[in-house]
Every structure is written in structure tokens, then in C-alpha cells.
Design a protein around this motif. Structure first.
Motif, PDB file in Angstrom:
ATOM      1  N   ASN A  33      35.875  25.336  46.706  1.00  0.00           N
ATOM      2  CA  ASN A  33      34.848  24.464  47.292  1.00  0.00           C
ATOM      3  C   ASN A  33      33.712  24.159  46.326  1.00  0.00           C
ATOM      4  OD1 ASN A  33      36.279  24.468  49.769  1.00  0.00           O
ATOM      5  ND2 ASN A  33      35.285  26.390  50.326  1.00  0.00           N
ATOM      6  N   GLY A  34      34.033  23.992  45.061  1.00  0.00           N
ATOM      7  CA  GLY A  34      33.043  23.601  44.068  1.00  0.00           C
ATOM      8  C   GLY A  34      32.154  24.704  43.545  1.00  0.00           C
ATOM      9  N   GLY A  35      32.467  25.961  43.823  1.00  0.00           N
ATOM     10  CA  GLY A  35      31.628  27.056  43.335  1.00  0.00           C
ATOM     11  C   GLY A  35      32.413  28.341  43.188  1.00  0.00           C
ATOM     12  N   ALA A  36      31.764  29.345  42.608  1.00  0.00           N
ATOM     13  CA  ALA A  36      32.389  30.647  42.422  1.00  0.00           C
ATOM     14  C   ALA A  36      32.492  31.374  43.758  1.00  0.00           C
ATOM     15  CB  ALA A  36      31.593  31.486  41.439  1.00  0.00           C
ATOM     16  N   VAL A  37      33.642  31.991  44.014  1.00  0.00           N
ATOM     17  CA  VAL A  37      33.842  32.765  45.237  1.00  0.00           C
ATOM     18  C   VAL A  37      33.033  34.059  45.166  1.00  0.00           C
ATOM     19  CG1 VAL A  37      35.566  34.027  46.610  1.00  0.00           C
ATOM     20  CG2 VAL A  37      36.117  31.768  45.643  1.00  0.00           C
ATOM     21  N   GLU A  38      33.051  34.704  44.002  1.00  0.00           N
ATOM     22  CA  GLU A  38      32.314  35.950  43.817  1.00  0.00           C
ATOM     23  C   GLU A  38      30.828  35.620  43.640  1.00  0.00           C
ATOM     24  OE1 GLU A  38      36.427  36.289  42.753  1.00  0.00           O
ATOM     25  OE2 GLU A  38      34.922  35.019  41.887  1.00  0.00           O
ATOM     26  N   ASN A  66      28.357  38.256  43.644  1.00  0.00           N
ATOM     27  CA  ASN A  66      27.652  39.420  43.166  1.00  0.00           C
ATOM     28  C   ASN A  66      28.662  40.330  42.482  1.00  0.00           C
ATOM     29  OD1 ASN A  66      26.079  41.798  42.901  1.00  0.00           O
ATOM     30  ND2 ASN A  66      24.841  41.169  44.651  1.00  0.00           N
ATOM     31  N   LEU A  67      28.188  41.304  41.735  1.00  0.00           N
ATOM     32  CA  LEU A  67      29.118  42.227  41.062  1.00  0.00           C
ATOM     33  C   LEU A  67      30.010  42.958  42.052  1.00  0.00           C
ATOM     34  CD1 LEU A  67      26.788  43.717  38.314  1.00  0.00           C
ATOM     35  CD2 LEU A  67      28.655  42.083  38.015  1.00  0.00           C
ATOM     36  N   ARG A  68      29.527  43.185  43.265  1.00  0.00           N
ATOM     37  CA  ARG A  68      30.329  43.888  44.269  1.00  0.00           C
ATOM     38  C   ARG A  68      31.562  43.108  44.693  1.00  0.00           C
ATOM     39  NH1 ARG A  68      26.596  44.162  48.819  1.00  0.00           N
ATOM     40  NH2 ARG A  68      25.383  42.712  47.625  1.00  0.00           N
ATOM     41  N   THR A  69      31.545  41.778  44.510  1.00  0.00           N
ATOM     42  CA  THR A  69      32.653  40.959  44.991  1.00  0.00           C
ATOM     43  C   THR A  69      33.612  40.540  43.885  1.00  0.00           C
ATOM     44  OG1 THR A  69      31.340  38.944  44.764  1.00  0.00           O
ATOM     45  CG2 THR A  69      31.286  40.061  46.908  1.00  0.00           C
ATOM     46  N   ILE A  70      33.364  40.954  42.638  1.00  0.00           N
ATOM     47  CA  ILE A  70      34.276  40.612  41.537  1.00  0.00           C
ATOM     48  C   ILE A  70      35.499  41.503  41.611  1.00  0.00           C
ATOM     49  CG2 ILE A  70      34.560  40.564  39.033  1.00  0.00           C
ATOM     50  CD1 ILE A  70      31.632  39.837  38.835  1.00  0.00           C
ATOM     51  N   ARG A  71      36.671  40.889  41.430  1.00  0.00           N
ATOM     52  CA  ARG A  71      37.927  41.649  41.495  1.00  0.00           C
ATOM     53  C   ARG A  71      38.257  42.262  40.177  1.00  0.00           C
ATOM     54  NH1 ARG A  71      41.188  37.011  44.644  1.00  0.00           N
ATOM     55  NH2 ARG A  71      39.540  36.697  46.118  1.00  0.00           N
TER      56      ARG A  71
END
Length: 80
Positions: free
Chosen positions: A68-73, A75-80
Motif C-alpha cells: 500500500n505504498g509504504g513499509a509494512v514494518e 518499528n524494530l519490533r516488527t522487522i522479520r
């Protein structure tokens, strides 16, 4: 350069890669550093090697996805 340029260290790096099936693998990393006077050369070596390790982890293992035109993550907590 850190702290207003009072600690100038120039660094150049080159990485030798090779392909293993469908991915890239690091074969060797070459690093040239001009730190000026190194008060403790062992600490300098540790800083350089640690920086290379962090950079390789980021380059080879990190993943940021977009939707949707942006990063899903967000914050650092949401990076896979």
C-alpha cells in the motif's frame, strides 16, 4: 566522521561474493582503514570486525516488505 569531524577515520571496503545455487555468499571481505594514531590497535581491529559483522547481517538477513505504498514494518519490533 563523528563528533563534529574531530575523529576522522577513512575506511574502504570490498566484498568478494560467489553464487551458491539461488543466493549469494560472502567469500571474503577486504577492509582498508586510515585511523591516524591508534592508541589501542586491538580495539581498532575489534571495531572494524564488528562493523563488518553488523553490515553483513543487515545486507544478507534483514528484510523490509512494502504494501500500500509504504513499509509494512514500522518499528524494530516488527522487522522479520
Amino acid at each position: 566522521m563523528g563528533r563534529g569531524g574531530s575523529f576522522r577515520t577513512y575506511v574502504a571496503e570490498a566484498v568478494e561474493l560467489h553464487r551458491e545455487r539461488d543466493r549469494l555468499a560472502v567469500r571474503r571481505v577486504f577492509c582498508a582503514v586510515d585511523p591516524g594514531l591508534a592508541v589501542n590497535p586491538n580495539t581498532l581491529t575489534a571495531q572494524i570486525e564488528g562493523g563488518i559483522g553488523f553490515a553483513m547481517t543487515t545486507a544478507l538477513k534483514s528484510k523490509i516488505t512494502f504494501a500500500n505504498g509504504g513499509a509494512v514494518e514500522t518499528n524494530l519490533r516488527t522487522i522479520r
